[in-house]
Write an enzyme that holds these catalytic residues in place. Structure first.
Site, PDB file in Angstrom:
ATOM      1  N   GLN A   1      -7.346  -1.471   4.579  1.00  0.00           N
ATOM      2  CA  GLN A   1      -6.250  -0.764   3.896  1.00  0.00           C
ATOM      3  C   GLN A   1      -6.777   0.010   2.686  1.00  0.00           C
ATOM      4  OE1 GLN A   1      -2.239  -2.551   3.469  1.00  0.00           O
ATOM      5  NE2 GLN A   1      -2.747  -2.692   1.301  1.00  0.00           N
TER       6      GLN A   1
ATOM      7  N   GLU B   1     -18.214  22.953 -15.301  1.00  0.00           N
ATOM      8  CA  GLU B   1     -18.661  21.586 -15.641  1.00  0.00           C
ATOM      9  C   GLU B   1     -17.817  20.547 -14.915  1.00  0.00           C
ATOM     10  OE1 GLU B   1     -19.905  21.248 -20.106  1.00  0.00           O
ATOM     11  OE2 GLU B   1     -18.359  22.766 -19.912  1.00  0.00           O
TER      12      GLU B   1
ATOM     13  N   LYS C   1     -16.861  28.797 -30.212  1.00  0.00           N
ATOM     14  CA  LYS C   1     -17.275  28.333 -28.879  1.00  0.00           C
ATOM     15  C   LYS C   1     -16.444  28.890 -27.733  1.00  0.00           C
ATOM     16  CE  LYS C   1     -20.007  25.797 -27.778  1.00  0.00           C
ATOM     17  NZ  LYS C   1     -20.019  24.333 -27.779  1.00  0.00           N
TER      18      LYS C   1
ATOM     19  N   THR D   1     -38.631  28.453  -9.368  1.00  0.00           N
ATOM     20  CA  THR D   1     -38.950  27.146  -8.787  1.00  0.00           C
ATOM     21  C   THR D   1     -39.345  26.287  -9.982  1.00  0.00           C
ATOM     22  OG1 THR D   1     -41.298  27.568  -8.455  1.00  0.00           O
ATOM     23  CG2 THR D   1     -39.843  28.176  -6.633  1.00  0.00           C
ATOM     24  N   HIS D   2     -39.000  25.028  -9.954  1.00  0.00           N
ATOM     25  CA  HIS D   2     -39.229  24.123 -11.103  1.00  0.00           C
ATOM     26  C   HIS D   2     -38.583  24.662 -12.379  1.00  0.00           C
ATOM     27  CE1 HIS D   2     -42.514  22.337  -8.652  1.00  0.00           C
ATOM     28  NE2 HIS D   2     -42.718  23.593  -8.297  1.00  0.00           N
TER      29      HIS D   2
ATOM     30  N   ASN E   1     -16.588  27.723 -23.755  1.00  0.00           N
ATOM     31  CA  ASN E   1     -17.290  26.768 -22.891  1.00  0.00           C
ATOM     32  C   ASN E   1     -16.949  26.936 -21.403  1.00  0.00           C
ATOM     33  OD1 ASN E   1     -18.350  25.538 -25.224  1.00  0.00           O
ATOM     34  ND2 ASN E   1     -16.518  24.274 -25.433  1.00  0.00           N
TER      35      ASN E   1
ATOM     36  N   LYS F   1      -7.879   4.190   2.279  1.00  0.00           N
ATOM     37  CA  LYS F   1      -7.108   5.407   2.040  1.00  0.00           C
ATOM     38  C   LYS F   1      -7.322   5.984   0.651  1.00  0.00           C
ATOM     39  CE  LYS F   1      -4.049   3.024   4.186  1.00  0.00           C
ATOM     40  NZ  LYS F   1      -4.993   2.478   5.175  1.00  0.00           N
TER      41      LYS F   1
ATOM     42  N   TYR G   1      -9.571  -5.439  13.386  1.00  0.00           N
ATOM     43  CA  TYR G   1      -8.945  -5.014  12.139  1.00  0.00           C
ATOM     44  C   TYR G   1      -9.034  -6.105  11.075  1.00  0.00           C
ATOM     45  CZ  TYR G   1      -5.527  -3.639   8.668  1.00  0.00           C
ATOM     46  OH  TYR G   1      -4.929  -3.310   7.479  1.00  0.00           O
TER      47      TYR G   1
ATOM     48  N   SER H   1       0.823  -1.222   0.000  1.00  0.00           N
ATOM     49  CA  SER H   1       0.000   0.000   0.000  1.00  0.00           C
ATOM     50  C   SER H   1       0.850   1.262   0.000  1.00  0.00           C
ATOM     51  CB  SER H   1      -0.932   0.006   1.216  1.00  0.00           C
ATOM     52  OG  SER H   1      -0.170  -0.084   2.410  1.00  0.00           O
TER      53      SER H   1
ATOM     54  N   ASN I   1      -2.078  -1.720  13.381  1.00  0.00           N
ATOM     55  CA  ASN I   1      -3.532  -1.505  13.338  1.00  0.00           C
ATOM     56  C   ASN I   1      -3.938  -0.200  14.026  1.00  0.00           C
ATOM     57  OD1 ASN I   1      -3.370  -3.986  12.216  1.00  0.00           O
ATOM     58  ND2 ASN I   1      -4.390  -5.086  13.890  1.00  0.00           N
TER      59      ASN I   1
ATOM     60  N   SER J   1     -13.372  25.293 -28.431  1.00  0.00           N
ATOM     61  CA  SER J   1     -13.643  23.987 -29.030  1.00  0.00           C
ATOM     62  C   SER J   1     -12.583  23.728 -30.094  1.00  0.00           C
ATOM     63  CB  SER J   1     -15.034  24.013 -29.663  1.00  0.00           C
ATOM     64  OG  SER J   1     -15.112  23.078 -30.719  1.00  0.00           O
TER      65      SER J   1
HETATM   66  N1  ARG Z   1      -1.151  -0.993   5.602  1.00  0.00           N
HETATM   67  C1  ARG Z   1      -2.100  -1.391   6.581  1.00  0.00           C
HETATM   68  C2  ARG Z   1      -3.386  -0.576   6.409  1.00  0.00           C
HETATM   69  O1  ARG Z   1      -3.330   0.437   5.805  1.00  0.00           O
HETATM   70  C3  ARG Z   1      -1.580  -1.144   7.948  1.00  0.00           C
HETATM   71  C4  ARG Z   1      -2.092  -2.085   8.945  1.00  0.00           C
HETATM   72  C5  ARG Z   1      -1.629  -3.448   8.627  1.00  0.00           C
HETATM   73  N2  ARG Z   1      -1.959  -4.351   9.675  1.00  0.00           N
HETATM   74  C6  ARG Z   1      -1.854  -5.674   9.504  1.00  0.00           C
HETATM   75  N3  ARG Z   1      -2.171  -6.396  10.519  1.00  0.00           N
HETATM   76  N4  ARG Z   1      -1.496  -6.193   8.363  1.00  0.00           N
HETATM   77  O2  ARG Z   1      -4.431  -0.961   6.878  1.00  0.00           O
END
Ligand code: ARG
Length: 467
Positions: free
Chosen positions: A325, A293, A286, A158-159, A288, A328, A320, A26, A113, A280
């Site tokens: 993971q 948008e 054009k 409205t509408h 735009n 993120k 956990y 990760s 964790n 464009s």
């Molecule tokens: N990279 C892991 C995450 O973002 C960190 C925690 C990993 N924990 C584990 N027991 N493998 O969740």
């Protein structure tokens, strides 16, 4: 060198296959958290020394090395390639490489964790601070426009049908109120998120005599997450946060949509500067409104992040699980997208001009003051329902005879209600319609002025949440 294998490899006879490591790595996305990770580790190591779990000399050496590692990462000198698995292991491995087995003392009383949950909560605080700053900036631009275009009348819809005359300022002020709730929602989300998860260790706590409250104080948390299972498995703070981002994006997308409409030839009400418009590749004429948008389009991306985090968390057993993971990617994307859209929107608005006289003529010939006519009758004692019906008939009559309300004679008015007299003319003018509004929060000049005064003061004294 000690620990050349993965730091967790003690019980394994075989190394992790390359494809499994690549699949589970990760670091490509969680390296964003290096500053938070190091700040968390420094607070943790200070506590380990204060509670005599490690010596103060060991604590000092670890802290110094961690600070050096932060600088190495700042300068792009530390290898953060996928083989490192995640940012926590990359930093710890580097620490051990630098100071040997003393570095191996850092992880006492914690686990990745609780560490990742801490990093995320720290990152979240900064994100909230930044979004609040950008919201405030956008509110200030809106306030500037509310003052600049004070008393410019436009049809309120409205509408998507013309409804009643309103001040353009009133329209801008509505968005200030909407964004203000977003600002509060962020503060509110922070209140629940600002608790320390560290020290929950893997899920059950630790037999080491750590002091979680000390770490909480050092890192500016308002206390600890009490239950260690909850501490490592909770992601409510991300769900709440991304849902606030989604609400911000809804608000921006509504205004973006209006800018797209208003800058069309059909409306010809707003002109976005060339610097914020695009051409464009085929149609030479054009111009735009692409920036507006894109804000509208990126809203979908943030909703996607909300759906992702909700789905990742649904039905996960305690505590956990590695699924987490994946949190993120939607988290970071929601932060970046919302931040960029708020930033861009302030700029688009600064560079948009509103055609003050666009609706002057049309407003008179529409039936925008019909409600004022009905309220006129109410003031003469006619029950509202009767007044509404009589006015509706007058409008139908006027449409049939291709006249506007102000072109009707008193005799024609009287045909529908004997309560009409000369003074009805006063309520037919859209300017008067706005001026006659009396209710709190209405589009009357006084009420609009009040809002401007209120927001001028509120935005001047604005306090952002701490980072
Ligand atoms: N990279 C892991 C995450 O973002 C960190 C925690 C990993 N924990 C584990 N027991 N493998 O969740």
């Amino acid at each position: 060198m000690p620990y050349s294998k993965p730091l967790w490899s003690g019980r394994f006879k075989e190394p992790l296959s390359e494809i499994a490591l690549k699949f589970s790595s990760s670091i490509d996305f969680d390296k964003k958290l290096y500053q938070e990770d190091i700040a968390g580790s420094i607070a943790h190591v200070e506590m380990l020394a204060a509670t005599k779990i490690i010596s103060s000399e060991e604590g000092r050496r670890i802290r110094t090395a961690l600070k050096e590692i932060a600088k190495e990462i700042d300068a792009g000198h530390l290898d953060l390639s996928w083989e490192k698995e995640d940012i926590h292991l990359a930093i710890e491995q580097r620490l051990i490489q630098k100071i040997g087995s003393i570095g191996g003392k850092l992880h006492a009383g914690r686990s990745r964790n609780d560490q990742i949950a801490l990093d995320e909560r720290l990152y979240l605080r900064t994100a909230i601070h930044e979004l609040q700053k950008l919201i405030t900036q956008l509110q200030r631009v809106l306030l500037y426009h509310a003052e600049k275009y004070f008393r410019v009348i436009i049809p309120g819809y409205t509408h998507m049908q013309r409804a009643q005359p309103i001040y353009l300022s009133h329209h801008f002020l509505a968005y200030i109120s909407m964004l203000d709730r977003d600002f509060e929602r962020l503060s509110d989300c922070r209140k629940r998120a600002n608790k320390l998860p560290l020290g929950a260790a893997a899920l059950a706590g630790t037999s080491l005599p750590i002091d979680r409250n000390m770490v909480a104080r050092k890192l500016g948390f308002d206390g600890i997450v009490e239950n260690s299972m909850d501490a490592v498995s909770d992601r409510d703070y991300l769900i709440e946060f991304i849902s606030v981002c989604s609400t911000i994006m809804i608000h921006l997308s509504r205004f973006a949509e209006e800018l797209v409409l208003w800058s069309s030839q059909e409306f010809s009400f707003a002109t976005i500067d060339d610097a914020y418009s695009t051409g464009s590749s085929i149609m030479p004429q054009k111009k735009n409104p692409d920036m507006a948008e894109l804000v509208r389009g990126k809203t979908g991306r943030v909703f996607g992040s909300l759906t992702a985090i909700l789905t990742i968390m649904k039905a996960l057993p305690l505590a956990y699980n590695r699924d987490m993971q994946e949190d993120k990617i939607p988290f970071f994307d929601a932060v970046t997208t919302t931040r960029e859209c708020l930033f861009m929107f302030s700029h688009i608005l600064v560079h948009t001009h509103f055609n003050k006289n666009r609706f002057e003529d049309e407003l008179k010939h529409d039936f925008l003051t019909a409600t004022d006519v009905a309220e006129y009758l109410v003031q003469k004692g006619v029950p509202f329902r009767e007044a509404h019906s009589a006015t509706g008939k007058i409008v139908a009559y006027a449409v049939e005879h291709k006249k506007s309300l102000d072109q009707l004679t008193l005799k024609e008015f009287k045909h529908y209600s004997k309560n009409f007299s000369d003074d009805v003319i006063n309520v037919l003018d859209p300017h008067k319609s706005v001026e006659h509004k009396k209710s709190a929060g209405s589009t009357s000049p006084n009420e609009v002025k009040k809002q401007i005064v209120h927001w001028t003061r509120a935005l001047k004294n604005r306090k952002l949440s701490a980072q």
